[in-house]
Scaffold this active site. Structure first.
Site, mmCIF file in Angstrom:
data_model
loop_
_atom_site.group_PDB
_atom_site.id
_atom_site.type_symbol
_atom_site.label_atom_id
_atom_site.label_comp_id
_atom_site.label_asym_id
_atom_site.label_seq_id
_atom_site.Cartn_x
_atom_site.Cartn_y
_atom_site.Cartn_z
ATOM 1 N N THR A 41 0.849 -1.186 0.000
ATOM 2 C CA THR A 41 0.000 0.000 0.000
ATOM 3 C C THR A 41 0.886 1.238 0.000
ATOM 4 O O THR A 41 2.022 1.212 0.482
ATOM 5 C CB THR A 41 -0.942 0.039 1.216
ATOM 6 O OG1 THR A 41 -0.183 0.317 2.407
ATOM 7 C CG2 THR A 41 -1.682 -1.283 1.378
ATOM 8 N N GLY A 42 0.370 2.318 -0.549
ATOM 9 C CA GLY A 42 1.202 3.512 -0.666
ATOM 10 C C GLY A 42 2.362 3.285 -1.602
ATOM 11 O O GLY A 42 3.419 3.905 -1.471
ATOM 12 N N GLY A 44 2.822 4.141 -4.572
ATOM 13 C CA GLY A 44 2.989 5.122 -5.631
ATOM 14 C C GLY A 44 4.149 6.077 -5.447
ATOM 15 O O GLY A 44 4.509 6.782 -6.385
ATOM 16 N N TYR A 187 0.421 12.520 13.731
ATOM 17 C CA TYR A 187 1.227 11.554 12.989
ATOM 18 C C TYR A 187 1.986 10.651 13.955
ATOM 19 O O TYR A 187 1.975 9.422 13.831
ATOM 20 C CB TYR A 187 2.194 12.312 12.088
ATOM 21 C CG TYR A 187 3.193 11.457 11.358
ATOM 22 C CD1 TYR A 187 2.838 10.774 10.197
ATOM 23 C CD2 TYR A 187 4.500 11.344 11.817
ATOM 24 C CE1 TYR A 187 3.764 9.992 9.517
ATOM 25 C CE2 TYR A 187 5.432 10.567 11.150
ATOM 26 C CZ TYR A 187 5.057 9.892 10.000
ATOM 27 O OH TYR A 187 5.973 9.122 9.336
ATOM 28 N N THR A 222 12.240 11.251 1.148
ATOM 29 C CA THR A 222 10.977 11.021 0.456
ATOM 30 C C THR A 222 10.336 12.376 0.131
ATOM 31 O O THR A 222 10.811 13.423 0.591
ATOM 32 C CB THR A 222 10.014 10.222 1.350
ATOM 33 O OG1 THR A 222 9.711 11.010 2.518
ATOM 34 C CG2 THR A 222 10.630 8.896 1.777
#
Length: 279
Positions: A41-42, A44, A187, A222
């Site tokens: 997942t994630g 991309g 977060y 990132t």
């Protein structure tokens, strides 16, 4: 519900795309995932994309899932043996979306994923005293609820298809879940919860053969880090023993190790990938 891809903070239209320029890391083969199906997942962008690339390099057939389908397709285009991989839209906060992507993966790749990486996540930079309930809950929905929904669906599928003995799950948390993070309390709270969820699932699922582990990245190059104020990043790296940010591939190699048989006696662990920061 419209969400940004993994590892991307709410991005202004003027923001430039992040491009890694470090020559420090070169991918080399090390694990054997031939014949295995992985769901990321994630996938991309950021760490998720690097995980997909490492797993494909080592022979896995990868289902790249992301709320940004175009980004997931771009990841597939970057993988070795492109015909072995698929890209699907997945909103990890929506159970139907999760189940649809899982079913499509099983159909297209003719099997059930036994390797799962929960990398989808978002961050909101907001002062704790000014944070709205909506902002707090949005981060919880993606980072914690999403990890729960995807893990539950995929692990149930492994058990139903009698492939759980090969199962391995890696959740991407954060050093912030251990140490906290100013201006990103929501977060940090979700990443601490992911660490606890990892340990709980590891205990429950051990009897099925499924191992569950967790990776705690520090400052990694990132899109999320690229959007942080440069002066904050430089200040933070002053206390990093290695003196630099990490590369997504350096996290991805640890993820691949935890998915592989090389870590067969590891479950419920939190592995820090931080350059020594936070000791």
């Amino acid at each position: 519900m419209s969400l940004d891809p993994v590892n991307i903070i709410r991005q202004p239209a003027s923001a430039k795309p992040f491009v890694s320029i470090s020559p420090l890391f070169t991918m080399t083969s090390g694990n054997n995932f031939h014949g295995m199906i992985a769901m990321v997942t994630g996938g991309g962008s950021g760490i998720g994309r690097a995980v997909c690339q490492i797993l494909a390099r080592d022979g896995a057939r990868v289902s790249v899932c992301d709320v940004n389908l175009q980004a997931a397709l771009e990841t597939v285009a970057s993988l070795e043996h492109q015909g072995d991989h698929v890209a699907f839209y997945m909103d990890v906060t929506d159970k139907n979306s999760v189940c649809n992507a899982l079913s499509a993966t099983q159909e297209k790749l003719r099997g059930t994923p036994t390797l799962l990486v929960n990398s989808a996540g978002i961050v909101q930079r907001t002062r704790f005293l000014e944070m709205s309930e909506e902002t707090f809950m949005e981060v919880i929905d993606v980072n914690l609820k999403g990890t729960f929904l995807v893990s539950q669906a995929v692990c149930n599928a492994m058990i139903e298809r009698d492939v759980a003995r090969k199962g391995s799950v890696v959740n991407i948390a954060s050093l912030a879940g251990k140490n906290g993070l100013a201006m990103k309390s929501g977060y940090a709270a979700t990443k601490g919860a992911v660490m606890a969820l990892t340990k709980s699932c590891a205990k429950e699922l051990a009897k099925t053969g499924i191992r569950v582990n967790c990776v705690l990245p520090g400052a990694i190059r990132t899109p999320m880090l690229a959007l942080s104020p440069e002066e904050h990043v430089k200040e933070g790296l002053k206390t990093n023993p290695l003196g630099r940010a990490g590369e997504p591939e350096e996290v991805a190699e640890v993820v691949a190790f935890l998915l592989s048989g090389k870590s067969s006696y590891m479950s419920g662990t939190d592995v820090e990938v931080t350059g020594g920061h936070g000791f």
